[in-house]
Motif scaffolding. Structure first.
Motif, PDB file in Angstrom:
ATOM      1  N   SER A 183      36.009   4.456  14.980  1.00 34.99           N
ATOM      2  CA  SER A 183      34.579   4.706  15.110  1.00 34.99           C
ATOM      3  C   SER A 183      33.930   4.753  13.743  1.00 34.99           C
ATOM      4  N   MET A 184      32.730   4.238  13.703  1.00 33.19           N
ATOM      5  CA  MET A 184      31.997   4.259  12.456  1.00 33.19           C
ATOM      6  C   MET A 184      31.267   5.585  12.319  1.00 33.19           C
ATOM      7  N   ARG A 185      30.607   5.785  11.172  1.00 36.47           N
ATOM      8  CA  ARG A 185      29.860   7.007  10.945  1.00 36.47           C
ATOM      9  C   ARG A 185      28.758   7.160  11.999  1.00 36.47           C
ATOM     10  N   SER A 186      28.524   8.399  12.428  1.00 32.86           N
ATOM     11  CA  SER A 186      27.400   8.639  13.318  1.00 32.86           C
ATOM     12  C   SER A 186      26.089   8.504  12.542  1.00 32.86           C
ATOM     13  N   LYS A 187      26.118   8.763  11.256  1.00 31.55           N
ATOM     14  CA  LYS A 187      24.937   8.620  10.420  1.00 31.55           C
ATOM     15  C   LYS A 187      25.322   7.818   9.183  1.00 31.55           C
ATOM     16  N   PRO A 188      24.699   6.659   8.971  1.00 27.31           N
ATOM     17  CA  PRO A 188      25.095   5.807   7.837  1.00 27.31           C
ATOM     18  C   PRO A 188      24.747   6.467   6.510  1.00 27.31           C
ATOM     19  N   PRO A 189      25.489   6.140   5.457  1.00 30.13           N
ATOM     20  CA  PRO A 189      25.242   6.758   4.149  1.00 30.13           C
ATOM     21  C   PRO A 189      24.005   6.228   3.443  1.00 30.13           C
ATOM     22  N   VAL A 190      23.508   5.054   3.857  1.00 28.84           N
ATOM     23  CA  VAL A 190      22.308   4.484   3.245  1.00 28.84           C
ATOM     24  C   VAL A 190      21.323   4.106   4.354  1.00 28.84           C
ATOM     25  N   VAL A 191      20.115   4.664   4.284  1.00 26.03           N
ATOM     26  CA  VAL A 191      19.074   4.344   5.254  1.00 26.03           C
ATOM     27  C   VAL A 191      17.866   3.793   4.495  1.00 26.03           C
ATOM     28  N   VAL A 192      17.363   2.653   4.959  1.00 29.12           N
ATOM     29  CA  VAL A 192      16.245   1.983   4.290  1.00 29.12           C
ATOM     30  C   VAL A 192      15.054   1.892   5.245  1.00 29.12           C
ATOM     31  N   GLU A 193      13.887   2.286   4.764  1.00 33.33           N
ATOM     32  CA  GLU A 193      12.646   2.150   5.527  1.00 33.33           C
ATOM     33  C   GLU A 193      11.757   1.120   4.823  1.00 33.33           C
ATOM     34  N   CYS A 194      11.462   0.038   5.526  1.00 37.78           N
ATOM     35  CA  CYS A 194      10.578  -0.999   4.997  1.00 37.78           C
ATOM     36  C   CYS A 194       9.176  -0.741   5.524  1.00 37.78           C
ATOM     37  N   SER A 230      20.260  -6.062  25.909  1.00 34.35           N
ATOM     38  CA  SER A 230      20.080  -4.651  26.273  1.00 34.35           C
ATOM     39  C   SER A 230      20.558  -3.682  25.218  1.00 34.35           C
ATOM     40  N   HIS A 231      21.447  -4.143  24.315  1.00 35.59           N
ATOM     41  CA  HIS A 231      21.994  -3.250  23.279  1.00 35.59           C
ATOM     42  C   HIS A 231      21.964  -3.937  21.925  1.00 35.59           C
ATOM     43  N   PRO A 232      20.802  -4.131  21.320  1.00 38.58           N
ATOM     44  CA  PRO A 232      20.754  -4.799  20.002  1.00 38.58           C
ATOM     45  C   PRO A 232      21.367  -3.927  18.931  1.00 38.58           C
ATOM     46  N   ILE A 233      22.085  -4.563  18.008  1.00 40.39           N
ATOM     47  CA  ILE A 233      22.677  -3.851  16.867  1.00 40.39           C
ATOM     48  C   ILE A 233      21.761  -4.039  15.680  1.00 40.39           C
ATOM     49  N   MET A 234      21.192  -2.953  15.204  1.00 43.80           N
ATOM     50  CA  MET A 234      20.228  -3.040  14.109  1.00 43.80           C
ATOM     51  C   MET A 234      20.609  -2.093  13.003  1.00 43.80           C
ATOM     52  N   CYS A 235      20.196  -2.459  11.813  1.00 47.10           N
ATOM     53  CA  CYS A 235      20.385  -1.573  10.667  1.00 47.10           C
ATOM     54  C   CYS A 235      19.458  -0.378  10.844  1.00 47.10           C
ATOM     55  N   PRO A 236      19.870   0.826  10.430  1.00 48.96           N
ATOM     56  CA  PRO A 236      19.038   2.033  10.616  1.00 48.96           C
ATOM     57  C   PRO A 236      17.835   2.019   9.694  1.00 48.96           C
ATOM     58  N   VAL A 237      16.904   1.116   9.966  1.00 49.64           N
ATOM     59  CA  VAL A 237      15.714   0.963   9.138  1.00 49.64           C
ATOM     60  C   VAL A 237      14.500   1.091  10.044  1.00 49.64           C
ATOM     61  N   TYR A 238      13.535   1.813   9.602  1.00 44.77           N
ATOM     62  CA  TYR A 238      12.362   2.050  10.407  1.00 44.77           C
ATOM     63  C   TYR A 238      11.239   1.092  10.018  1.00 44.77           C
ATOM     64  N   ALA A 239      10.350   0.831  10.922  1.00 45.66           N
ATOM     65  CA  ALA A 239       9.249  -0.112  10.707  1.00 45.66           C
ATOM     66  C   ALA A 239       7.941   0.631  10.724  1.00 45.66           C
ATOM     67  N   SER A 240       6.941   0.007  10.175  1.00 42.97           N
ATOM     68  CA  SER A 240       5.607   0.599  10.181  1.00 42.97           C
ATOM     69  C   SER A 240       4.585  -0.474  10.437  1.00 42.97           C
TER      70      SER A 240
END
Length: 420
Positions: free
Chosen positions: A33-44, A409-419
């Protein structure tokens, strides 16, 4: 108002670790299993890039320092944080820090990178975390994720070199974590612990007690090589535990003729070699002799901010703070000679120098200048590398087909937020 989306491409060089993922590596059955919370989060954001980095970047428990992180070619520094903060944050404009912009057919792409370049602490010449570069891209309006794992090199067999005197046989071995058997492979990752066991086979001697008097780590078998790092000094003080490490002697002993200790692994800064040799000066005293300042095994505890011995009274470790434990207390590495055992009391006080190594560190990032001067790949190494690349490509195709079926139904996305 136009709705904008962003995503990042994250790749950790040399570490062999995925930074961006929201799904396990394998579905069902046995999986990692991978991390539940990634070590790097980017918000564009619309006009700003926000990067949040966990201090436990490598997931080993070794926290990175904010001063070792920069963003972009211009080396933008992070926002002010305290030692108690678990995260390090950057907040910059999309056009700042030397970020590049590219206009493609379907997107406007802003590119930059997060750089972790560790530097030795104080006067030390070692590092316990890896160099890492994390490329970051913000695509407007597309979203996606790309990640990769490093190809591990084949490891070189290791050897243990033993020098013995008289009839005593001294040894120093790498052990498995449970201390029950010798370590099969000398390979390590930064963040691991090396389990070392020093031992003397007494034969027909009277019962003896073993001590590790002095240990020094070097990139070559020679204990006088440079750079070097002192692990044990001052007649049994495990000084490596004073710094950003939990290195310590193990108590109680399995027996008076055996002494075990752990060392948090490291590599030498500004040195392209990924090998370390540890040379220790081992000595024995009669088993019934009370440990003293010159014959002891002391570890430093950060929780109590004090030294404690494996056996004996606590006052024998007080000289570790002073940096001198008698005539023999000064570092022998500095004077270029180690104490020669006395032969006037044969079978009572004996000593030997023992070397273990090489310890090989996988995923060590060499300096950029050294990378250009390394020797060319041999045909065998090239063939192995090509075979690994083909295997990884086939695995990526299989995973891509499986993920594409779930994409609706289950897209895999980088933990990055949009605005907007």
């Amino acid at each position: 108002m136009v709705l904008s989306y962003g995503f990042c491409i994250c790749l950790l060089l040399w570490g062999g670790m995925e930074l961006c993922s929201s799904q396990p590596l394998w579905q069902g059955g046995s999986h990692r299993s991978m991390r539940s919370k990634p070590p790097v989060v980017v918000e564009c954001l619309e006009a700003q890039l926000v990067v949040t980095v966990s201090k436990d970047l490598f997931g080993t428990g070794k926290l990175i320092r904010a001063a070792d992180l920069t963003l972009g070619p211009d080396g933008c520094v992070p926002l002010v944080s305290t030692e108690m903060d678990d995260m390090i944050r950057f907040a910059v404009g999309l056009h700042e820090c030397g970020n590049s912009v590219q206009v493609t057919k379907d997107a406007l792409v802003y590119s930059t990178f997060l750089l972790h370049k560790p530097r030795p602490v104080g006067n030390l010449s070692i590092l316990r975390t890896n160099y890492a570069e994390v490329p970051i891209e913000c695509h407007f309006p597309r979203s996606g994720n790309v990640s990769s794992q490093a190809i591990l090199p084949t490891w070189v067999p290791f050897k243990t070199t033993v020098f013995s005197e008289e009839k005593l046989v001294f040894s120093l071995h790498l052990m498995e974590e449970n201390w029950s058997t010798k370590k099969r492979s000398p390979t390590f990752q930064l963040g691991d612990k090396a389990h070392l066991q020093a031992e003397v086979h007494t034969g027909s001697h009277m019962p003896l007690r073993l001590f590790v008097d002095h240990c020094v780590a070097t990139p070559t078998p020679s204990r006088n090589a440079s750079p070097y790092h002192t692990i044990v000094d001052f007649n049994g003080c495990l000084v490596d535990g004073l710094y950003d490490a939990s290195s310590a002697f193990r108590a109680p002993r399995p027996g008076p003729e055996t002494l075990q200790f752990t060392v948090d692994v490291f590599h030498f800064a500004n040195d392209s070699r990924n090998t370390v040799y540890i040379t220790c000066h081992l000595k024995v005293t009669p088993a019934d002799r009370v440990p003293d300042q010159q014959n002891k095994a002391c570890s430093f505890s950060k929780s109590s901010n004090s030294w404690s011995p494996v056996e004996g009274t606590a006052d024998i470790c007080q000289c570790c703070d002073k940096g001198s434990c008698g005539i023999l207390g000064r570092s022998r590495r500095l004077v270029g000679q180690w104490h020669k055992p006395s032969r006037s009391r044969r079978h009572v006080t004996e000593a030997a120098d023992v070397t273990v190594g090489p310890l090989i560190f996988l995923g060590k990032a060499s300096d950029h200048g050294v990378e250009q001067s390394t020797s060319p790949l041999t045909p065998m190494m090239l063939g192995l590398s090509l075979a690994m690349v083909v295997s990884l490509t086939l695995a990526a195709v299989v995973l891509g087909v499986a993920r594409r079926r779930q994409a609706a139904s289950h897209p895999i996305m980088c933990p990055v937020y949009a605005s907007q």
